[in-house]
Scaffold this motif. Structure first.
Motif, PDB file in Angstrom:
ATOM      1  N   ASP A  23       1.887  -7.361  10.028  1.00 57.24           N
ATOM      2  CA  ASP A  23       1.289  -8.221   9.012  1.00 57.24           C
ATOM      3  C   ASP A  23       2.355  -8.523   7.963  1.00 57.24           C
ATOM      4  O   ASP A  23       2.738  -7.642   7.184  1.00 57.24           O
ATOM      5  CB  ASP A  23       0.100  -7.504   8.370  1.00 57.24           C
ATOM      6  N   PRO A  24       2.859  -9.761   7.924  1.00 59.59           N
ATOM      7  CA  PRO A  24       3.924 -10.078   6.971  1.00 59.59           C
ATOM      8  C   PRO A  24       3.469 -10.003   5.517  1.00 59.59           C
ATOM      9  O   PRO A  24       4.304  -9.948   4.609  1.00 59.59           O
ATOM     10  CB  PRO A  24       4.320 -11.507   7.357  1.00 59.59           C
ATOM     11  N   GLY A  25       2.162  -9.989   5.290  1.00 65.42           N
ATOM     12  CA  GLY A  25       1.660  -9.939   3.927  1.00 65.42           C
ATOM     13  C   GLY A  25       1.365  -8.534   3.431  1.00 65.42           C
ATOM     14  O   GLY A  25       0.845  -8.369   2.334  1.00 65.42           O
ATOM     15  N   LEU A  26       1.702  -7.514   4.257  1.00 71.88           N
ATOM     16  CA  LEU A  26       1.374  -6.133   3.898  1.00 71.88           C
ATOM     17  C   LEU A  26       2.573  -5.223   4.119  1.00 71.88           C
ATOM     18  O   LEU A  26       3.150  -5.180   5.208  1.00 71.88           O
ATOM     19  CB  LEU A  26       0.192  -5.630   4.736  1.00 71.88           C
ATOM     20  N   ASP A  27       2.940  -4.490   3.076  1.00 72.14           N
ATOM     21  CA  ASP A  27       3.997  -3.486   3.148  1.00 72.14           C
ATOM     22  C   ASP A  27       3.348  -2.123   2.965  1.00 72.14           C
ATOM     23  O   ASP A  27       2.769  -1.840   1.911  1.00 72.14           O
ATOM     24  CB  ASP A  27       5.032  -3.744   2.046  1.00 72.14           C
ATOM     25  N   VAL A  28       3.400  -1.276   4.002  1.00 67.02           N
ATOM     26  CA  VAL A  28       2.768   0.040   3.964  1.00 67.02           C
ATOM     27  C   VAL A  28       3.837   1.105   3.789  1.00 67.02           C
ATOM     28  O   VAL A  28       4.804   1.169   4.550  1.00 67.02           O
ATOM     29  CB  VAL A  28       1.960   0.312   5.248  1.00 67.02           C
ATOM     30  N   ARG A  29       3.626   1.974   2.798  1.00 67.84           N
ATOM     31  CA  ARG A  29       4.528   3.098   2.537  1.00 67.84           C
ATOM     32  C   ARG A  29       3.700   4.379   2.565  1.00 67.84           C
ATOM     33  O   ARG A  29       2.797   4.545   1.751  1.00 67.84           O
ATOM     34  CB  ARG A  29       5.209   2.929   1.176  1.00 67.84           C
ATOM     35  N   LEU A  79       0.853  -1.190   0.000  1.00 71.79           N
ATOM     36  CA  LEU A  79       0.000   0.000   0.000  1.00 71.79           C
ATOM     37  C   LEU A  79       0.886   1.236   0.000  1.00 71.79           C
ATOM     38  O   LEU A  79       1.692   1.437   0.917  1.00 71.79           O
ATOM     39  CB  LEU A  79      -0.902   0.025   1.233  1.00 71.79           C
ATOM     40  N   LEU A  80       0.742   2.076  -1.015  1.00 65.45           N
ATOM     41  CA  LEU A  80       1.341   3.401  -1.039  1.00 65.45           C
ATOM     42  C   LEU A  80       0.227   4.385  -0.724  1.00 65.45           C
ATOM     43  O   LEU A  80      -0.721   4.528  -1.499  1.00 65.45           O
ATOM     44  CB  LEU A  80       1.962   3.689  -2.404  1.00 65.45           C
ATOM     45  N   TYR A  81       0.338   5.048   0.415  1.00 67.73           N
ATOM     46  CA  TYR A  81      -0.763   5.843   0.955  1.00 67.73           C
ATOM     47  C   TYR A  81      -0.324   7.302   1.072  1.00 67.73           C
ATOM     48  O   TYR A  81       0.561   7.635   1.871  1.00 67.73           O
ATOM     49  CB  TYR A  81      -1.144   5.266   2.320  1.00 67.73           C
ATOM     50  N   SER A  82      -0.941   8.170   0.282  1.00 64.89           N
ATOM     51  CA  SER A  82      -0.627   9.592   0.279  1.00 64.89           C
ATOM     52  C   SER A  82      -1.592  10.338   1.196  1.00 64.89           C
ATOM     53  O   SER A  82      -2.807  10.296   0.995  1.00 64.89           O
ATOM     54  CB  SER A  82      -0.722  10.135  -1.152  1.00 64.89           C
ATOM     55  N   VAL A  83      -1.037  11.022   2.201  1.00 66.32           N
ATOM     56  CA  VAL A  83      -1.840  11.809   3.138  1.00 66.32           C
ATOM     57  C   VAL A  83      -1.143  13.145   3.379  1.00 66.32           C
ATOM     58  O   VAL A  83       0.060  13.276   3.188  1.00 66.32           O
ATOM     59  CB  VAL A  83      -2.047  11.094   4.488  1.00 66.32           C
ATOM     60  N   ARG A  84      -1.905  14.133   3.822  1.00 64.59           N
ATOM     61  CA  ARG A  84      -1.321  15.452   4.047  1.00 64.59           C
ATOM     62  C   ARG A  84      -0.362  15.451   5.226  1.00 64.59           C
ATOM     63  O   ARG A  84       0.761  15.943   5.139  1.00 64.59           O
ATOM     64  CB  ARG A  84      -2.430  16.484   4.267  1.00 64.59           C
ATOM     65  N   THR A  85      -0.808  14.921   6.363  1.00 64.08           N
ATOM     66  CA  THR A  85      -0.006  14.928   7.589  1.00 64.08           C
ATOM     67  C   THR A  85      -0.201  13.599   8.316  1.00 64.08           C
ATOM     68  O   THR A  85      -1.108  12.826   7.991  1.00 64.08           O
ATOM     69  CB  THR A  85      -0.436  16.072   8.529  1.00 64.08           C
ATOM     70  N   PRO A  86       0.608  13.317   9.337  1.00 62.95           N
ATOM     71  CA  PRO A  86       0.397  12.081  10.108  1.00 62.95           C
ATOM     72  C   PRO A  86      -0.982  11.994  10.746  1.00 62.95           C
ATOM     73  O   PRO A  86      -1.500  10.889  10.961  1.00 62.95           O
ATOM     74  CB  PRO A  86       1.501  12.157  11.177  1.00 62.95           C
ATOM     75  N   ASP A  87      -1.600  13.130  11.058  1.00 65.07           N
ATOM     76  CA  ASP A  87      -2.924  13.117  11.687  1.00 65.07           C
ATOM     77  C   ASP A  87      -4.038  12.727  10.723  1.00 65.07           C
ATOM     78  O   ASP A  87      -5.180  12.538  11.145  1.00 65.07           O
ATOM     79  CB  ASP A  87      -3.241  14.489  12.281  1.00 65.07           C
ATOM     80  N   ASP A  88      -3.722  12.633   9.436  1.00 70.12           N
ATOM     81  CA  ASP A  88      -4.735  12.325   8.429  1.00 70.12           C
ATOM     82  C   ASP A  88      -4.765  10.860   8.026  1.00 70.12           C
ATOM     83  O   ASP A  88      -5.470  10.491   7.084  1.00 70.12           O
ATOM     84  CB  ASP A  88      -4.501  13.184   7.177  1.00 70.12           C
ATOM     85  N   VAL A  89      -4.039  10.007   8.731  1.00 69.27           N
ATOM     86  CA  VAL A  89      -3.993   8.581   8.400  1.00 69.27           C
ATOM     87  C   VAL A  89      -5.234   7.874   8.942  1.00 69.27           C
ATOM     88  O   VAL A  89      -5.520   7.927  10.134  1.00 69.27           O
ATOM     89  CB  VAL A  89      -2.724   7.923   8.975  1.00 69.27           C
ATOM     90  N   TRP A  90      -5.962   7.209   8.058  1.00 67.76           N
ATOM     91  CA  TRP A  90      -7.105   6.377   8.454  1.00 67.76           C
ATOM     92  C   TRP A  90      -6.608   4.972   8.817  1.00 67.76           C
ATOM     93  O   TRP A  90      -5.583   4.514   8.339  1.00 67.76           O
ATOM     94  CB  TRP A  90      -8.083   6.223   7.299  1.00 67.76           C
ATOM     95  N   TYR A  91      -7.374   4.278   9.644  1.00 64.30           N
ATOM     96  CA  TYR A  91      -7.197   2.842   9.922  1.00 64.30           C
ATOM     97  C   TYR A  91      -5.773   2.499  10.371  1.00 64.30           C
ATOM     98  O   TYR A  91      -5.133   1.580   9.851  1.00 64.30           O
ATOM     99  CB  TYR A  91      -7.592   2.004   8.695  1.00 64.30           C
ATOM    100  N   ARG A  92      -5.295   3.217  11.355  1.00 66.27           N
ATOM    101  CA  ARG A  92      -3.929   2.996  11.835  1.00 66.27           C
ATOM    102  C   ARG A  92      -3.720   1.563  12.309  1.00 66.27           C
ATOM    103  O   ARG A  92      -2.671   0.966  12.070  1.00 66.27           O
ATOM    104  CB  ARG A  92      -3.616   3.965  12.971  1.00 66.27           C
ATOM    105  N   GLY A  93      -4.721   1.017  12.999  1.00 64.42           N
ATOM    106  CA  GLY A  93      -4.576  -0.344  13.501  1.00 64.42           C
ATOM    107  C   GLY A  93      -4.417  -1.368  12.406  1.00 64.42           C
ATOM    108  O   GLY A  93      -3.607  -2.292  12.500  1.00 64.42           O
ATOM    109  N   ASP A  94      -5.167  -1.216  11.333  1.00 63.69           N
ATOM    110  CA  ASP A  94      -5.084  -2.160  10.217  1.00 63.69           C
ATOM    111  C   ASP A  94      -3.778  -2.018   9.451  1.00 63.69           C
ATOM    112  O   ASP A  94      -3.322  -2.976   8.818  1.00 63.69           O
ATOM    113  CB  ASP A  94      -6.254  -1.941   9.261  1.00 63.69           C
ATOM    114  N   LEU A  95      -3.177  -0.835   9.498  1.00 67.05           N
ATOM    115  CA  LEU A  95      -1.968  -0.591   8.721  1.00 67.05           C
ATOM    116  C   LEU A  95      -0.693  -0.698   9.549  1.00 67.05           C
ATOM    117  O   LEU A  95       0.404  -0.512   9.023  1.00 67.05           O
ATOM    118  CB  LEU A  95      -2.038   0.807   8.088  1.00 67.05           C
ATOM    119  N   ALA A  96      -0.822  -0.997  10.848  1.00 69.30           N
ATOM    120  CA  ALA A  96       0.348  -1.077  11.712  1.00 69.30           C
ATOM    121  C   ALA A  96       1.242  -2.247  11.318  1.00 69.30           C
ATOM    122  O   ALA A  96       0.814  -3.206  10.682  1.00 69.30           O
ATOM    123  CB  ALA A  96      -0.095  -1.219  13.167  1.00 69.30           C
TER     124      ALA A  96
END
Length: 236
Positions: free
Chosen positions: A162-168, A142-159
């Motif tokens: 999960d070895p099957g998920l790479d979050v950028r 997942l390449l996720y573009s957000v304005r600031t750190p406070d604008d991140v949705w679903y932090r728990g799901d993206l933490a």
């Protein structure tokens, strides 16, 4: 076949950011849906006036429960009411599921790249959750573009974890201290490395505001991606 409107009762509201909410509804006789699909929501005022808006489903099928992601739009007619005023236990109407192109199916075997701009992450989180509940399989990035750190949705799901998920995360206005990538819009350089882990048949799902989706899609094609593998969902 024309889909029927169904009554949906708000069961829970969860904050995501200062202006974003996840709304969990129970829908009688809900037929199920695929990650990536959306629904129409209809509100009816006391004087009979009706307003309809479309919202992405944020989770895979779970019996009669659906989860929607709602971003408040300034001066919006529907989103502020849904996000903060609709009482828990109150009913709205929903129609769906809608959309059969921008979907992920558990039988897909290829690695996947997801690219989100802001609230465009909502249907991609449904895909991530569906992938996780299906047992992982080929990796997701997942390449996720957000304005600031406070604008991140679903932090728990993206933490991490999960070895099957790479979050950028790509911050466009303010990056956290110590972040190697400077704040700015998504560039071809941000896409180049995630693309290297895909197969020629791997799907790339891009969701966000129209300008973001068009810029990312053009960059993907310029980087050699087959346009037939790029699936887009846009708003605004």
């Amino acid at each position: 076949m024309r889909l029927a409107w169904r009554s949906a009762r708000l069961a829970e509201r969860r904050p995501q950011t200062a202006t974003a909410r996840s709304l969990l509804f129970t829908v009688q006789d809900w037929p199920g849906h695929l990650p990536g699909q959306h629904v129409d929501v209809r509100l009816t005022a006391d004087d009979g006036y009706q307003a309809v808006r479309s919202y992405s489903l944020a989770a895979p099928a779970d019996g009669d429960r659906i989860e929607l992601g709602v971003q408040t739009v300034a001066d919006g007619e529907v989103s502020p009411y849904l996000a903060d005023e609709l009482p828990v236990g109150a009913d709205v109407e929903v129609r769906g599921p809608l959309g059969n192109w921008f979907v992920w199916r558990a039988e897909q075997a290829e690695p996947v790249l997801l690219v989100a701009g802001g609230s465009g992450v909502v249907p991609l989180v449904a895909m991530i959750r569906g992938h996780r509940s299906a047992g992982g399989g080929k990796p997701f990035t997942l390449l996720y573009s957000v304005r600031t750190p406070d604008d991140v949705w679903y932090r728990g799901d993206l933490a991490d974890g999960d070895p099957g998920l790479d979050v950028r995360l790509a911050y466009t206005r303010q990056a956290p201290p110590g972040t190697a990538r400077p704040a700015g819009r998504v560039t071809p350089a941000d896409l180049d490395r995630p693309l290297a882990g895909l197969t020629p048949a791997s799907p790339v799902y891009v969701c966000g505001p129209t300008g973001f989706v068009e810029a990312v899609s053009d960059a993907l094609v310029d980087l050699g991606r087959d346009p037939a593998t790029v699936r887009t969902e846009r708003f605004g």
